[in-house]
Design a protein around this motif. Structure first.
Motif, PDB file in Angstrom:
ATOM      1  N   VAL A   1       0.329   3.297 -10.179  1.00 22.06           N
ATOM      2  CA  VAL A   1      -0.669   3.078  -9.132  1.00 22.06           C
ATOM      3  C   VAL A   1      -1.549   1.885  -9.480  1.00 22.06           C
ATOM      4  CG1 VAL A   1      -2.702   4.041  -7.984  1.00 22.06           C
ATOM      5  CG2 VAL A   1      -0.691   5.481  -8.365  1.00 22.06           C
ATOM      6  N   ARG A   2      -1.997   1.825 -10.731  1.00 25.39           N
ATOM      7  CA  ARG A   2      -2.866   0.710 -11.153  1.00 25.39           C
ATOM      8  C   ARG A   2      -2.190  -0.635 -10.963  1.00 25.39           C
ATOM      9  NH1 ARG A   2      -3.583  -2.832 -14.894  1.00 25.39           N
ATOM     10  NH2 ARG A   2      -1.741  -2.172 -16.086  1.00 25.39           N
ATOM     11  N   VAL A   3      -0.923  -0.734 -11.377  1.00 27.17           N
ATOM     12  CA  VAL A   3      -0.212  -2.014 -11.268  1.00 27.17           C
ATOM     13  C   VAL A   3       0.047  -2.359  -9.806  1.00 27.17           C
ATOM     14  CG1 VAL A   3       1.907  -3.251 -11.863  1.00 27.17           C
ATOM     15  CG2 VAL A   3       0.804  -1.775 -13.559  1.00 27.17           C
ATOM     16  N   ALA A   4       0.400  -1.362  -8.988  1.00 26.36           N
ATOM     17  CA  ALA A   4       0.617  -1.625  -7.564  1.00 26.36           C
ATOM     18  C   ALA A   4      -0.659  -2.145  -6.913  1.00 26.36           C
ATOM     19  CB  ALA A   4       1.099  -0.359  -6.854  1.00 26.36           C
ATOM     20  N   LEU A   5      -1.799  -1.576  -7.269  1.00 29.71           N
ATOM     21  CA  LEU A   5      -3.077  -2.056  -6.734  1.00 29.71           C
ATOM     22  C   LEU A   5      -3.372  -3.474  -7.218  1.00 29.71           C
ATOM     23  CD1 LEU A   5      -5.336   1.130  -7.094  1.00 29.71           C
ATOM     24  CD2 LEU A   5      -4.576   0.074  -4.957  1.00 29.71           C
ATOM     25  N   ASP A   6      -3.092  -3.747  -8.479  1.00 29.89           N
ATOM     26  CA  ASP A   6      -3.311  -5.096  -9.010  1.00 29.89           C
ATOM     27  C   ASP A   6      -2.475  -6.125  -8.259  1.00 29.89           C
ATOM     28  OD1 ASP A   6      -5.137  -4.216 -10.831  1.00 29.89           O
ATOM     29  OD2 ASP A   6      -3.791  -4.313 -12.570  1.00 29.89           O
ATOM     30  N   ARG A   7      -1.221  -5.783  -8.019  1.00 31.75           N
ATOM     31  CA  ARG A   7      -0.345  -6.716  -7.309  1.00 31.75           C
ATOM     32  C   ARG A   7      -0.795  -6.906  -5.865  1.00 31.75           C
ATOM     33  NH1 ARG A   7       5.508  -4.636  -9.781  1.00 31.75           N
ATOM     34  NH2 ARG A   7       5.211  -5.611 -11.841  1.00 31.75           N
ATOM     35  N   ALA A   8      -1.408  -5.872  -5.314  1.00 29.78           N
ATOM     36  CA  ALA A   8      -1.938  -5.974  -3.952  1.00 29.78           C
ATOM     37  C   ALA A   8      -3.311  -6.634  -3.921  1.00 29.78           C
ATOM     38  CB  ALA A   8      -2.021  -4.590  -3.326  1.00 29.78           C
ATOM     39  N   ARG A   9      -3.880  -6.875  -5.116  1.00 32.07           N
ATOM     40  CA  ARG A   9      -5.232  -7.439  -5.234  1.00 32.07           C
ATOM     41  C   ARG A   9      -6.257  -6.556  -4.535  1.00 32.07           C
ATOM     42  NH1 ARG A   9      -3.947 -13.951  -4.361  1.00 32.07           N
ATOM     43  NH2 ARG A   9      -2.361 -14.073  -6.010  1.00 32.07           N
ATOM     44  N   LEU A  10      -6.134  -5.249  -4.817  1.00 35.25           N
ATOM     45  CA  LEU A  10      -7.021  -4.262  -4.226  1.00 35.25           C
ATOM     46  C   LEU A  10      -7.689  -3.433  -5.309  1.00 35.25           C
ATOM     47  CD1 LEU A  10      -4.752  -2.910  -1.325  1.00 35.25           C
ATOM     48  CD2 LEU A  10      -6.643  -4.538  -1.112  1.00 35.25           C
ATOM     49  N   ASP A  11      -8.792  -2.811  -4.947  1.00 42.46           N
ATOM     50  CA  ASP A  11      -9.497  -1.871  -5.805  1.00 42.46           C
ATOM     51  C   ASP A  11      -9.237  -0.449  -5.314  1.00 42.46           C
ATOM     52  OD1 ASP A  11     -10.738  -3.904  -7.368  1.00 42.46           O
ATOM     53  OD2 ASP A  11     -12.219  -4.189  -5.757  1.00 42.46           O
ATOM     54  N   PRO A  12      -9.460   0.555  -6.147  1.00 38.69           N
ATOM     55  CA  PRO A  12      -9.283   1.947  -5.706  1.00 38.69           C
ATOM     56  C   PRO A  12     -10.041   2.269  -4.428  1.00 38.69           C
ATOM     57  CG  PRO A  12      -9.525   1.899  -8.080  1.00 38.69           C
ATOM     58  CD  PRO A  12      -9.771   0.492  -7.602  1.00 38.69           C
ATOM     59  N   GLY A  13     -11.218   1.686  -4.262  1.00 38.69           N
ATOM     60  CA  GLY A  13     -12.013   1.958  -3.068  1.00 38.69           C
ATOM     61  C   GLY A  13     -11.414   1.433  -1.785  1.00 38.69           C
ATOM     62  N   ASP A  14     -10.381   0.590  -1.889  1.00 35.64           N
ATOM     63  CA  ASP A  14      -9.738   0.037  -0.695  1.00 35.64           C
ATOM     64  C   ASP A  14      -8.699   0.981  -0.100  1.00 35.64           C
ATOM     65  OD1 ASP A  14     -11.110  -2.445  -0.771  1.00 35.64           O
ATOM     66  OD2 ASP A  14      -9.775  -3.132  -2.376  1.00 35.64           O
ATOM     67  N   ILE A  15      -8.320   2.025  -0.818  1.00 34.02           N
ATOM     68  CA  ILE A  15      -7.290   2.954  -0.337  1.00 34.02           C
ATOM     69  C   ILE A  15      -7.924   3.983   0.596  1.00 34.02           C
ATOM     70  CG2 ILE A  15      -5.616   4.719  -1.026  1.00 34.02           C
ATOM     71  CD1 ILE A  15      -4.800   1.838  -1.670  1.00 34.02           C
ATOM     72  N   ASP A  16      -7.317   4.144   1.775  1.00 32.60           N
ATOM     73  CA  ASP A  16      -7.859   5.036   2.802  1.00 32.60           C
ATOM     74  C   ASP A  16      -7.067   6.332   2.977  1.00 32.60           C
ATOM     75  OD1 ASP A  16      -9.893   3.115   3.619  1.00 32.60           O
ATOM     76  OD2 ASP A  16      -8.227   1.966   4.463  1.00 32.60           O
ATOM     77  N   TYR A  17      -5.860   6.399   2.417  1.00 34.95           N
ATOM     78  CA  TYR A  17      -5.022   7.596   2.541  1.00 34.95           C
ATOM     79  C   TYR A  17      -3.972   7.554   1.435  1.00 34.95           C
ATOM     80  CZ  TYR A  17      -1.000  10.369   4.218  1.00 34.95           C
ATOM     81  OH  TYR A  17       0.056  11.222   4.299  1.00 34.95           O
ATOM     82  N   ILE A  18      -3.645   8.719   0.889  1.00 34.91           N
ATOM     83  CA  ILE A  18      -2.580   8.825  -0.111  1.00 34.91           C
ATOM     84  C   ILE A  18      -1.496   9.749   0.417  1.00 34.91           C
ATOM     85  CG2 ILE A  18      -1.963   9.456  -2.459  1.00 34.91           C
ATOM     86  CD1 ILE A  18      -4.924   9.120  -3.206  1.00 34.91           C
ATOM     87  N   ASN A  19      -0.276   9.220   0.503  1.00 36.80           N
ATOM     88  CA  ASN A  19       0.880  10.047   0.816  1.00 36.80           C
ATOM     89  C   ASN A  19       1.451  10.515  -0.523  1.00 36.80           C
ATOM     90  OD1 ASN A  19       3.962  10.385   1.207  1.00 36.80           O
ATOM     91  ND2 ASN A  19       3.139  10.505   3.268  1.00 36.80           N
ATOM     92  N   ALA A  20       1.215  11.774  -0.841  1.00 35.98           N
ATOM     93  CA  ALA A  20       1.560  12.305  -2.159  1.00 35.98           C
ATOM     94  C   ALA A  20       3.042  12.621  -2.272  1.00 35.98           C
ATOM     95  CB  ALA A  20       0.745  13.565  -2.433  1.00 35.98           C
ATOM     96  N   HIS A  21       3.523  12.660  -3.511  1.00 42.70           N
ATOM     97  CA  HIS A  21       4.870  13.182  -3.749  1.00 42.70           C
ATOM     98  C   HIS A  21       4.889  14.648  -3.342  1.00 42.70           C
ATOM     99  CE1 HIS A  21       8.840  13.424  -5.503  1.00 42.70           C
ATOM    100  NE2 HIS A  21       8.464  14.466  -6.218  1.00 42.70           N
ATOM    101  N   GLY A  22       3.923  15.419  -3.818  1.00 43.93           N
ATOM    102  CA  GLY A  22       3.691  16.776  -3.319  1.00 43.93           C
ATOM    103  C   GLY A  22       4.925  17.619  -3.148  1.00 43.93           C
ATOM    104  N   SER A  23       5.676  17.835  -4.215  1.00 40.73           N
ATOM    105  CA  SER A  23       6.948  18.551  -4.089  1.00 40.73           C
ATOM    106  C   SER A  23       6.760  20.047  -3.889  1.00 40.73           C
ATOM    107  CB  SER A  23       7.822  18.304  -5.323  1.00 40.73           C
ATOM    108  OG  SER A  23       7.210  18.851  -6.480  1.00 40.73           O
ATOM    109  N   GLY A  24       5.661  20.600  -4.403  1.00 43.43           N
ATOM    110  CA  GLY A  24       5.458  22.034  -4.288  1.00 43.43           C
ATOM    111  C   GLY A  24       5.828  22.783  -5.548  1.00 43.43           C
TER     112      GLY A  24
END
Length: 428
Positions: free
Chosen positions: A292-315
């Motif tokens: 997640v950290r590297v993906a945000l870095d490549r996007a040039r974004l901070d954690p506060g820029d994320i508005d929704y998380i689609n989780a793996h959420g397998s159960g």
């Protein structure tokens, strides 16, 4: 235009999913919070520990395949070709008019042509009674079932793609990784159009037996509609699924020139491995957090820029707690503020295909500004204490979303998408 300035965008979406064939039916299912899980009908599940799954009500001929195509392709191949056709039609791209060497294909699959292989083995071995099988009873396309790259080749044949064609198989992150590979082809200048996505049709006795052996799948056979319960304290394993999603990914300026409608821009992508255990996960979620950290870095974004998380959420308890820890580790306080949901609660876990179905859901969520819910979440696990959007879809302002995947073998993948204008602070 230098490679680092080439931006990859989604201009077409196609889906074959449990509970809905086609993009619109798929989105309707998700936003309604309906579950597509039921007792397995594709084979007799009696005797198996887990007897429920999320099946696609799929007729290859009704879906537009010819009898010859339906005979040639395994079920996973049928899914991905139908999804690819819908994606191309949705994008409006004229593939016959494109330079075929600039059109690429990147398809993910965890288990390849499992259905066709198992069916043919049953025939060749006379139901498993013969140790030495008689090859004369095999269908002419049996070799194609044995080679997973056949799935990507089928899409390339449909698209007339003469650029790079690849089959990505990284377990349950295959769908995310295949899309990530397609994005890289756009960004580096190798291709201008990529058909990227994934497919799996694993619902077969051999797959059920494998997951039964490690007790990874649910034993809640009496209530299939509520068997998939990500982040719920009563969950007892994941529900197998099947399906496919394919995206048309284009270079942004090229898409703009032809007046294409853009669903989303893919801003950042990263993968990591835990080098730890084939099925086990470390409880601190460090490897997923790093992705997640590297993906945000490549996007040039901070954690506060994320508005929704689609989780793996397998159960599974192990996965749900692992990624909850990963979100807290990588996003800090933002993890407690942003909605998180798992669509596996409705369409099950289609192994390699699920990442592509989740990215399709993210693109549609950005388009419609609606967060799909986590169905069946009524008794939250105290160790999973984030906002998991229980039961009901939620209208929500979203500019940038994060999707993650976790797979056997220790694979951890993260991808960040953004609304085309908001992605780089442009005027909407």
């Amino acid at each position: 235009m230098t490679a680092r300035h080439r931006r990859a965008v989604i201009t077409g979406v196609g889906a074959v999913a449990p509970g809905g064939i086609g993009r619109d039916a798929y989105w309707d299912l998700l936003t309604a919070g309906r579950t597509a899980t039921r007792r397995i009908s594709l084979f007799d599940p009696a005797g198996f520990r887990s007897q429920v799954a999320a099946e696609c009500d799929f007729d290859p001929l009704a879906a537009g395949l010819t009898p010859q195509e339906a005979r040639r392709m395994d079920r996973a191949g049928q899914f991905v070709v139908v999804a690819a056709r819908e994606a191309v039609a949705d994008s409006g791209v004229e593939l016959p008019g494109a330079d075929p060497e600039r059109v690429a294909v990147s398809i993910g699959s965890a288990v390849g042509c499992t259905t066709g292989l198992e069916e043919e083995y049953a025939v060749l071995s006379d139901g498993g009674r013969d140790w030495l099988v008689d090859h004369r009873y095999g269908v002419p396309h049996l070799y194609g079932y044995m080679v997973p790259s056949t799935l990507a080749v089928e899409v390339a044949r449909q698209a007339g793609a003469e650029g790079p064609v690849a089959l990505i198989s990284t377990g349950c992150t295959s769908g995310l990784d295949a899309i990530g590979h397609g994005v890289q082809l756009i960004e580096e200048g190798t291709a201008d159009i990529v058909l990227a996505g994934a497919t799996d049709a694993p619902l077969s006795p051999i797959t059920s037996a494998c997951f039964d052996a490690i007790k990874a799948t649910t034993a809640n056979n009496d209530d299939p509609a509520h068997a998939s319960r990500p982040f719920d304290g009563r969950r007892d394993g994941f529900v197998l699924g099947e399906g496919s999603a394919v995206m048309v990914i284009e270079e942004l300026e090229s898409a703009r020139r032809r007046g294409a409608t853009v669903y989303a821009e893919i801003l950042g992508f990263a993968g990591r491995s835990n080098a730890f255990h084939m099925t086990g996960l470390k409880p601190d979620g460090r490897e997923m957090a790093e992705a997640v950290r590297v993906a945000l870095d490549r996007a040039r974004l901070d954690p506060g820029d994320i508005d929704y998380i689609n989780a793996h959420g397998s159960g599974t308890k192990q996965n749900d707690r692992h990624e909850t820890a990963a979100f807290k580790r990588s996003l800090g306080q933002r993890a407690h503020e942003v909605p998180v949901s798992s669509i596996k609660s409705m369409i099950g876990h289609s192994l390699g295909a699920i990442g592509s179905l989740e990215i399709a859901a993210c693109a549609l969520a950005l388009r419609h500004q609606v967060v799909p819910p986590t169905a069946n979440l009524s008794t939250p696990d105290p160790e999973c204490d984030l906002d998991y959007v229980p039961v009901t879809a939620r209208e929500h302002r979203m500019d940038r979303v994060l999707s993650v995947g976790s797979g056997f073998g220790g694979f951890q993948t993260a991808m960040v998408l953004g609304r085309p204008a908001a992605a780089h602070g442009e005027a909407a």
